[in-house]
Motif scaffolding. Structure first.
Motif, PDB file in Angstrom:
ATOM      1  N   ARG A 160       0.825  -1.210   0.000  1.00  0.00           N
ATOM      2  CA  ARG A 160       0.000   0.000   0.000  1.00  0.00           C
ATOM      3  C   ARG A 160       0.862   1.264   0.000  1.00  0.00           C
ATOM      4  O   ARG A 160       0.610   2.220  -0.743  1.00  0.00           O
ATOM      5  N   LYS A 161       1.912   1.252   0.820  1.00  0.00           N
ATOM      6  CA  LYS A 161       2.791   2.416   0.927  1.00  0.00           C
ATOM      7  C   LYS A 161       3.564   2.641  -0.368  1.00  0.00           C
ATOM      8  O   LYS A 161       3.685   3.769  -0.861  1.00  0.00           O
ATOM      9  N   ALA A 162       4.070   1.549  -0.966  1.00  0.00           N
ATOM     10  CA  ALA A 162       4.834   1.670  -2.205  1.00  0.00           C
ATOM     11  C   ALA A 162       3.951   2.167  -3.349  1.00  0.00           C
ATOM     12  O   ALA A 162       4.378   3.008  -4.156  1.00  0.00           O
ATOM     13  N   HIS A 163       2.718   1.666  -3.399  1.00  0.00           N
ATOM     14  CA  HIS A 163       1.794   2.047  -4.473  1.00  0.00           C
ATOM     15  C   HIS A 163       1.453   3.531  -4.398  1.00  0.00           C
ATOM     16  O   HIS A 163       1.147   4.154  -5.424  1.00  0.00           O
ATOM     17  N   ALA A 164       1.508   4.089  -3.202  1.00  0.00           N
ATOM     18  CA  ALA A 164       1.239   5.517  -3.029  1.00  0.00           C
ATOM     19  C   ALA A 164       2.423   6.368  -3.507  1.00  0.00           C
ATOM     20  O   ALA A 164       2.249   7.526  -3.887  1.00  0.00           O
ATOM     21  N   ILE A 165       3.612   5.770  -3.489  1.00  0.00           N
ATOM     22  CA  ILE A 165       4.804   6.479  -3.957  1.00  0.00           C
ATOM     23  C   ILE A 165       4.869   6.464  -5.474  1.00  0.00           C
ATOM     24  O   ILE A 165       5.149   7.484  -6.117  1.00  0.00           O
ATOM     25  N   HIS A 166       4.618   5.287  -6.048  1.00  0.00           N
ATOM     26  CA  HIS A 166       4.589   5.122  -7.501  1.00  0.00           C
ATOM     27  C   HIS A 166       3.743   3.892  -7.803  1.00  0.00           C
ATOM     28  O   HIS A 166       3.822   2.890  -7.087  1.00  0.00           O
ATOM     29  N   PRO A 167       2.913   3.938  -8.839  1.00  0.00           N
ATOM     30  CA  PRO A 167       2.072   2.777  -9.149  1.00  0.00           C
ATOM     31  C   PRO A 167       2.884   1.491  -9.267  1.00  0.00           C
ATOM     32  O   PRO A 167       3.901   1.443  -9.962  1.00  0.00           O
ATOM     33  N   ILE A 168       2.423   0.458  -8.581  1.00  0.00           N
ATOM     34  CA  ILE A 168       3.082  -0.841  -8.607  1.00  0.00           C
ATOM     35  C   ILE A 168       2.399  -1.731  -9.647  1.00  0.00           C
ATOM     36  O   ILE A 168       1.171  -1.846  -9.669  1.00  0.00           O
ATOM     37  N   SER A 169       3.188  -2.363 -10.494  1.00  0.00           N
ATOM     38  CA  SER A 169       2.649  -3.137 -11.613  1.00  0.00           C
ATOM     39  C   SER A 169       2.425  -4.601 -11.285  1.00  0.00           C
ATOM     40  O   SER A 169       1.649  -5.282 -11.971  1.00  0.00           O
ATOM     41  N   ALA A 170       3.112  -5.135 -10.269  1.00  0.00           N
ATOM     42  CA  ALA A 170       2.953  -6.543  -9.898  1.00  0.00           C
ATOM     43  C   ALA A 170       3.552  -6.765  -8.519  1.00  0.00           C
ATOM     44  O   ALA A 170       4.429  -6.004  -8.081  1.00  0.00           O
ATOM     45  N   VAL A 171       3.072  -7.799  -7.854  1.00  0.00           N
ATOM     46  CA  VAL A 171       3.642  -8.215  -6.569  1.00  0.00           C
ATOM     47  C   VAL A 171       3.954  -9.703  -6.668  1.00  0.00           C
ATOM     48  O   VAL A 171       3.065 -10.517  -6.922  1.00  0.00           O
ATOM     49  N   GLU A 172       5.219 -10.048  -6.494  1.00  0.00           N
ATOM     50  CA  GLU A 172       5.639 -11.444  -6.573  1.00  0.00           C
ATOM     51  C   GLU A 172       5.776 -12.034  -5.175  1.00  0.00           C
ATOM     52  O   GLU A 172       6.539 -11.536  -4.342  1.00  0.00           O
ATOM     53  N   VAL A 173       5.029 -13.082  -4.926  1.00  0.00           N
ATOM     54  CA  VAL A 173       5.058 -13.765  -3.627  1.00  0.00           C
ATOM     55  C   VAL A 173       4.900 -15.265  -3.853  1.00  0.00           C
ATOM     56  O   VAL A 173       4.413 -15.703  -4.890  1.00  0.00           O
ATOM     57  N   GLU A 174       5.305 -16.039  -2.865  1.00  0.00           N
ATOM     58  CA  GLU A 174       5.120 -17.477  -2.953  1.00  0.00           C
ATOM     59  C   GLU A 174       3.648 -17.811  -2.710  1.00  0.00           C
ATOM     60  O   GLU A 174       3.052 -17.358  -1.750  1.00  0.00           O
ATOM     61  N   PHE A 175       3.080 -18.621  -3.602  1.00  0.00           N
ATOM     62  CA  PHE A 175       1.669 -18.999  -3.468  1.00  0.00           C
ATOM     63  C   PHE A 175       1.452 -20.358  -4.099  1.00  0.00           C
ATOM     64  O   PHE A 175       1.723 -20.556  -5.286  1.00  0.00           O
ATOM     65  N   SER A 176       0.981 -21.284  -3.299  1.00  0.00           N
ATOM     66  CA  SER A 176       0.707 -22.639  -3.771  1.00  0.00           C
ATOM     67  C   SER A 176      -0.072 -23.367  -2.690  1.00  0.00           C
ATOM     68  O   SER A 176      -0.348 -22.818  -1.609  1.00  0.00           O
ATOM     69  N   LEU A 177      -0.413 -24.609  -2.947  1.00  0.00           N
ATOM     70  CA  LEU A 177      -1.039 -25.444  -1.926  1.00  0.00           C
ATOM     71  C   LEU A 177      -0.116 -25.619  -0.721  1.00  0.00           C
ATOM     72  O   LEU A 177      -0.572 -25.953   0.366  1.00  0.00           O
ATOM     73  N   PHE A 178       1.163 -25.379  -0.918  1.00  0.00           N
ATOM     74  CA  PHE A 178       2.142 -25.456   0.170  1.00  0.00           C
ATOM     75  C   PHE A 178       2.332 -24.115   0.869  1.00  0.00           C
ATOM     76  O   PHE A 178       2.926 -24.068   1.940  1.00  0.00           O
TER      77      PHE A 178
END
Length: 330
Positions: A160-178
């Motif tokens: 949220r804070k970064a997006h207020a500084i400059h538009p964020i185009s993507a967020v990369e995070v780990e996501f899976s059944l694990f």
């Protein structure tokens, strides 16, 4: 259809890490074959890193070689690169000086063969003001040298804070059944609210969900998986129970467990208030890439069954060891 920096990408992307960051990386010939296969099957969002290998041999060098041989592919691909670490180390340095060094080095190695669509700091160092880090990348965006800014392994407040500084185009995070944390820690909710797509790395649980490992001895010597908590002998068999349940469901559907795992991630994409999701499985062989590019179509009954499996067989162990978790906000 997911869009990154305004460009449409396939429902799955392609993670380049394994092509340069392993004890025995594949040959250039094999890497090129894998990359061309991924692109031909619709995976045109490629994700690499300055840290994926050595300073003298990482994703950027492989990409330079690839686009030298296949210049016509450059405009077909949306390229995201992680950097912002101390050269030759895995220690993050989010200062203006190092982020500038990192981007400049990436651009130098690419040598104009491919535009840098997205740049992200692999981790934030926790001491540099976010305004300095995001502001530095934004300068390159405004100068037309980088297409947009992505974030990696950050929490909802940072997004949220970064997006207020400059538009964020993507967020990369780990996501899976694990690794389902983003569904409950505010990351997915925040990305949905702000219209930011999630790039889901390790959607196959680092190969565990693809059925690659049946015992700790199956993990190759030199693999960093040997150091990760979820692959340790004391919890391995417990985590294998979840995999076996996924395998049973996959067998009933005529799919592989990996295809079910990828289908599960995609089933969340843009549904029920979730953000758009882009899984980026990494693979080094044509057969594995071809399999990954055919994710299972999961019904509501399938999703309910998987939810029940997750409740009965919770994953044991943290995503990284204590040192590795220090800079992983999510």
């Amino acid at each position: 259809m997911v869009k990154l920096v305004g460009k449409e990408v396939g429902k799955l992307g392609y993670g380049l890490m394994g092509l340069t960051w392993r004890a025995d990386p594949p040959s250039q010939e094999q890497a090129f074959e894998a990359m061309r296969t991924a692109l031909s099957l619709g995976a045109n969002a490629w994700n690499g890193g300055e840290l994926y290998g050595r300073p003298e041999r990482n994703s950027l060098h492989l990409l330079h070689e690839y686009f030298t041989k296949y210049p016509g592919d450059a405009d077909k691909i949306v390229l995201s690169i992680k950097g912002g670490v101390v050269p030759g180390e895995l220690r993050p340095d989010s200062s203006k000086a190092n982020v500038s060094r990192s981007i400049d080095e990436c651009l130098k190695v690419l040598d104009g063969k491919k535009f840098l669509d997205l740049f992200e700091c692999a981790r934030l160092d926790g001491k540099t003001p976010l305004e300095e880090t995001i502001g530095t990348i934004a300068e390159y965006v405004k100068a037309g040298k980088v297409g947009g800014i992505s974030l990696s392994e950050v929490g909802a407040q940072t997004i949220r804070k970064a997006h207020a500084i400059h538009p964020i185009s993507a967020v990369e995070v780990e996501f899976s059944l694990f690794s389902t944390d983003i569904l409950t820690n505010g990351v997915a909710d925040t990305c949905a609210e702000l219209g930011i797509p999630v790039v889901a790395y390790s959607p196959l649980g680092r190969g565990f969900l693809a059925g690659l490992y049946k015992s700790p001895s199956d993990i190759p010597q030199g693999s960093f998986l040997k150091f990760l908590p979820r692959f340790q002998p004391d919890v391995f068999d417990e985590n294998l129970k979840l995999v076996k349940q996924v395998e049973e469901l996959a067998a009933k559907k005529g799919s592989t467990p990996g295809q079910v795992a990828l289908g599960w991630v995609l089933a969340h994409s843009g549904k029920k208030g979730w953000p758009e999701m882009l899984p980026i499985p990494g693979a080094t062989t044509v057969d594995r890439i071809t399999e990954n590019m055919k994710p299972a179509q999961l019904s509501e009954e399938d999703m309910a069954a998987l939810s029940e499996i997750l409740q009965k067989f919770p994953v044991q162990g943290a995503r990284y060891h204590a040192e590795g978790m220090k800079h992983a906000e999510a």
